[in-house]
Design a protein around this motif. Structure first.
Motif, short mmCIF file in Angstrom:
data_model
loop_
_atom_site.label_atom_id
_atom_site.label_comp_id
_atom_site.label_asym_id
_atom_site.label_seq_id
_atom_site.Cartn_x
_atom_site.Cartn_y
_atom_site.Cartn_z
N ARG A 44 61.94 41.51 25.15
CA ARG A 44 63.27 41.96 25.54
C ARG A 44 64.30 40.94 25.10
O ARG A 44 64.05 39.73 25.10
CB ARG A 44 63.36 42.20 27.03
N ASN A 45 65.47 41.41 24.75
CA ASN A 45 66.47 40.56 24.11
C ASN A 45 66.84 39.35 24.95
O ASN A 45 66.79 38.21 24.46
CB ASN A 45 67.73 41.40 23.81
N ARG A 46 67.17 39.54 26.21
CA ARG A 46 67.66 38.43 27.02
C ARG A 46 66.56 37.39 27.26
O ARG A 46 66.78 36.19 27.10
CB ARG A 46 68.20 38.95 28.35
N GLU A 47 65.37 37.84 27.63
CA GLU A 47 64.28 36.90 27.89
C GLU A 47 63.84 36.19 26.61
O GLU A 47 63.54 34.99 26.62
CB GLU A 47 63.08 37.63 28.52
N LEU A 48 63.83 36.92 25.50
CA LEU A 48 63.43 36.31 24.24
C LEU A 48 64.47 35.28 23.78
O LEU A 48 64.11 34.22 23.25
CB LEU A 48 63.27 37.41 23.18
N ARG A 49 65.73 35.59 24.00
CA ARG A 49 66.79 34.65 23.61
C ARG A 49 66.68 33.34 24.38
O ARG A 49 66.93 32.26 23.84
CB ARG A 49 68.15 35.29 23.82
N ALA A 50 66.29 33.42 25.66
CA ALA A 50 66.13 32.20 26.45
C ALA A 50 65.02 31.30 25.90
O ALA A 50 65.08 30.08 26.03
CB ALA A 50 65.83 32.57 27.90
N LEU A 51 64.03 31.91 25.23
CA LEU A 51 62.91 31.13 24.69
C LEU A 51 63.24 30.48 23.35
O LEU A 51 62.83 29.36 23.08
CB LEU A 51 61.68 32.04 24.52
N THR A 54 67.73 28.08 21.06
CA THR A 54 68.00 26.71 20.59
C THR A 54 67.25 26.41 19.30
O THR A 54 67.80 25.82 18.35
CB THR A 54 67.60 25.69 21.68
N ASP A 55 65.98 26.81 19.22
CA ASP A 55 65.20 26.57 18.01
C ASP A 55 65.80 27.30 16.81
O ASP A 55 65.88 26.74 15.70
CB ASP A 55 63.75 27.03 18.22
N VAL A 56 66.23 28.54 17.02
CA VAL A 56 66.80 29.32 15.93
C VAL A 56 68.11 28.71 15.45
O VAL A 56 68.36 28.57 14.24
CB VAL A 56 67.00 30.78 16.37
N LYS A 57 68.94 28.30 16.39
CA LYS A 57 70.25 27.76 16.02
C LYS A 57 70.13 26.43 15.28
O LYS A 57 70.82 26.20 14.28
CB LYS A 57 71.10 27.60 17.28
N ASN A 58 69.25 25.56 15.75
CA ASN A 58 69.14 24.22 15.15
C ASN A 58 68.19 24.19 13.95
O ASN A 58 68.42 23.43 13.00
CB ASN A 58 68.65 23.22 16.20
N GLY A 59 67.13 24.99 13.99
CA GLY A 59 66.13 24.91 12.93
C GLY A 59 66.56 25.51 11.63
O GLY A 59 66.05 25.11 10.56
N TRP A 60 67.48 26.48 11.64
CA TRP A 60 67.88 27.14 10.39
C TRP A 60 69.39 27.04 10.14
O TRP A 60 69.90 27.71 9.25
CB TRP A 60 67.46 28.60 10.42
N GLY A 61 70.06 26.23 10.92
CA GLY A 61 71.48 26.01 10.69
C GLY A 61 72.35 27.22 10.93
O GLY A 61 73.37 27.42 10.25
N LEU A 62 71.97 28.05 11.89
CA LEU A 62 72.73 29.27 12.18
C LEU A 62 73.79 29.00 13.24
O LEU A 62 73.60 28.17 14.13
CB LEU A 62 71.79 30.38 12.65
N GLY A 63 74.89 29.72 13.16
CA GLY A 63 75.89 29.66 14.20
C GLY A 63 75.43 30.39 15.45
O GLY A 63 74.40 31.07 15.47
N ALA A 64 76.22 30.26 16.51
CA ALA A 64 75.84 30.86 17.80
C ALA A 64 75.71 32.37 17.69
O ALA A 64 74.73 32.96 18.16
CB ALA A 64 76.86 30.48 18.86
N GLN A 65 76.70 33.02 17.07
CA GLN A 65 76.65 34.48 16.96
C GLN A 65 75.51 34.94 16.06
O GLN A 65 74.82 35.91 16.37
CB GLN A 65 77.99 35.01 16.41
N ALA A 66 75.30 34.23 14.95
CA ALA A 66 74.22 34.60 14.04
C ALA A 66 72.86 34.47 14.72
O ALA A 66 71.98 35.33 14.56
CB ALA A 66 74.27 33.74 12.79
N ALA A 67 72.68 33.40 15.50
CA ALA A 67 71.41 33.22 16.20
C ALA A 67 71.15 34.35 17.19
O ALA A 67 70.03 34.86 17.31
CB ALA A 67 71.41 31.88 16.92
N GLN A 68 72.19 34.77 17.90
CA GLN A 68 72.02 35.87 18.85
C GLN A 68 71.70 37.18 18.14
O GLN A 68 70.87 37.96 18.62
CB GLN A 68 73.29 36.01 19.68
N HIS A 69 72.32 37.41 17.00
CA HIS A 69 72.03 38.64 16.26
C HIS A 69 70.62 38.63 15.69
O HIS A 69 69.97 39.68 15.59
CB HIS A 69 73.05 38.84 15.14
N VAL A 70 70.13 37.47 15.30
CA VAL A 70 68.75 37.37 14.81
C VAL A 70 67.77 37.75 15.91
O VAL A 70 66.82 38.52 15.71
CB VAL A 70 68.47 35.95 14.28
N VAL A 71 67.98 37.21 17.11
CA VAL A 71 67.08 37.52 18.24
C VAL A 71 67.16 39.01 18.58
O VAL A 71 66.14 39.66 18.83
CB VAL A 71 67.44 36.66 19.46
#
Length: 384
Positions: A44-51, A54-71
């Protein structure tokens, strides 16, 4: 009514490189999120985003909005997979035994914080992993640009197809009120030999499309058998042409049918062919033809075009439409002596088989509409 318009981007070499790097980073991050979702069972989106946020945003250089859209893209993919598993009875093991994967050039969603439009200049400012790309030009058809200017609302998708960059923008078009009293219904018989036959006498032949599909399959098999680098390059260039050709034909047919219904003040009756591939048993040579029959796409095109101009559309039971006489309604398998001929065994009525079926569908559509319509009888005045 929500629609999507596709606009072609015209990036420079430097801008295209930034867009390419962004898609690769977003989809590699999506693959990481998918592996985590598959391993932990959290989808589920919310629970998965909590996991993984941070890794998605820092590991691939994504912005906050981009990281949320990826999840969210990963969560939506697993939701669609669950819906498909509930719907279908055939479950290929390879499709559910490993994490969902995303190609490096898979589409990426952008919202208004990541993408801004300069409609008067026909340019966009778009976020990338290399920074904000400004004054990125786009182009499109006159009608697409008009719809974008007046009705754009919501998110857009960045696409890379055959080396060309596109933006698919969501628009919200106001609907025309539906005609409450149609003057009958145009029956539409969908088929393979004739893609669509209407009760007004128009037959949209599929001969050219079917011949081209056979040639495409022959070419594809020959290139796969050859297996050289040049053959693979040619197969890659050729990929998708059949689908685009069928889509273009379905758009033209649906536009013609809806325009005729609107002009004559009638509705449109279609057969409910959902699940026909699972119900019908065919010999092996016929399965390819059945699986390449894009009746669902044509049905969807007719439905949304009719909804946009206020033409009512009803779906009818497809049982025995090809065996029922449109004059006396006698049903007999022997009424179809050949694929193209209908000859009633009861009243002797002879007609082209697809045209007869379209008349039956139109009549059934009228009865569906009448049975579901509100009564026009005025309310009785109580007697004192």
């Amino acid at each position: 009514m929500k629609l999507v318009v596709r606009l072609k981007l015209l990036p420079s070499a430097e801008q295209a490189a930034a867009l390419q790097a962004t898609l690769v980073a977003c989809n590699q991050a999506a693959n990481h999120v998918s592996r985590v979702a598959d391993h932990t069972g959290v989808r589920r989106n919310r629970e998965l985003r909590a996991l993984v946020y941070t890794d998605v945003k820092n590991g691939w250089g994504l912005g906050a909005q981009a990281a949320q859209h990826v999840v969210k893209k990963v969560a939506d993919a697993y939701t669609a997979l669950r819906a498909w598993r509930r719907k279908t009875s055939t479950r290929p093991r390879g499709a559910i035994s490993k994490p969902i994967g995303f190609r490096n050039d898979a589409a990426q969603t952008y919202d208004d914080r990541m993408l801004s439009w300069q409609l008067d200049q026909r340019t966009v400012s778009i976020w990338t992993t290399a920074g904000r790309v400004k004054r990125l030009a786009y182009t499109g058809g006159q009608e697409q640009l008009r719809l974008l200017e007046h009705y754009r609302q919501g998110e857009s998708d960045l696409l890379l197809r055959a080396g060309q960059w596109y933006l698919e923008a969501t628009i919200d078009v106001p609907e025309t009120p539906q005609n409450p009293q149609p003057q009958g219904f145009i029956g539409v018989d969908l088929g393979v030999v004739n893609i669509a036959t209407t009760s007004t006498g128009h037959r949209h032949s599929g001969r050219r499309l079917n011949r081209t599909r056979r040639n495409d399959r022959t070419l594809r098999a020959r290139l796969q058998q050859k297996g050289t680098r040049s053959a693979k390059r040619r197969a890659k260039r050729h990929a998708g042409k059949e689908a685009r050709r069928a889509r273009d034909i379905n758009h033209k047919i649906s536009k013609h049918i809806v325009a005729e219904a609107q002009r004559t003040g009638r509705g449109i009756a279609l057969e409910d062919l959902g699940g026909i591939r699972e119900r019908v048993r065919l010999k092996k040579p016929q399965r390819v033809t059945m699986n390449s029959w894009a009746f669902g796409q044509l049905h969807a095109f007719i439905a949304y075009k009719a909804r946009r101009v206020g033409v009512p559309v009803v779906c009818v039971n497809p049982s025995y439409t090809s065996q029922e006489c449109s004059r006396c309604h006698h049903i007999d398998q022997r009424n179809r002596p050949s694929q193209a001929v209908f000859a009633c065994r009861s009243c002797g009525f002879v007609e082209h088989a697809d045209l007869n079926a379209s008349h039956v569908i139109g009549q059934r559509g009228w009865w569906v509409w009448v049975c579901g319509a509100e009564s026009q009888v005025p309310a009785l005045t109580p007697i004192a």
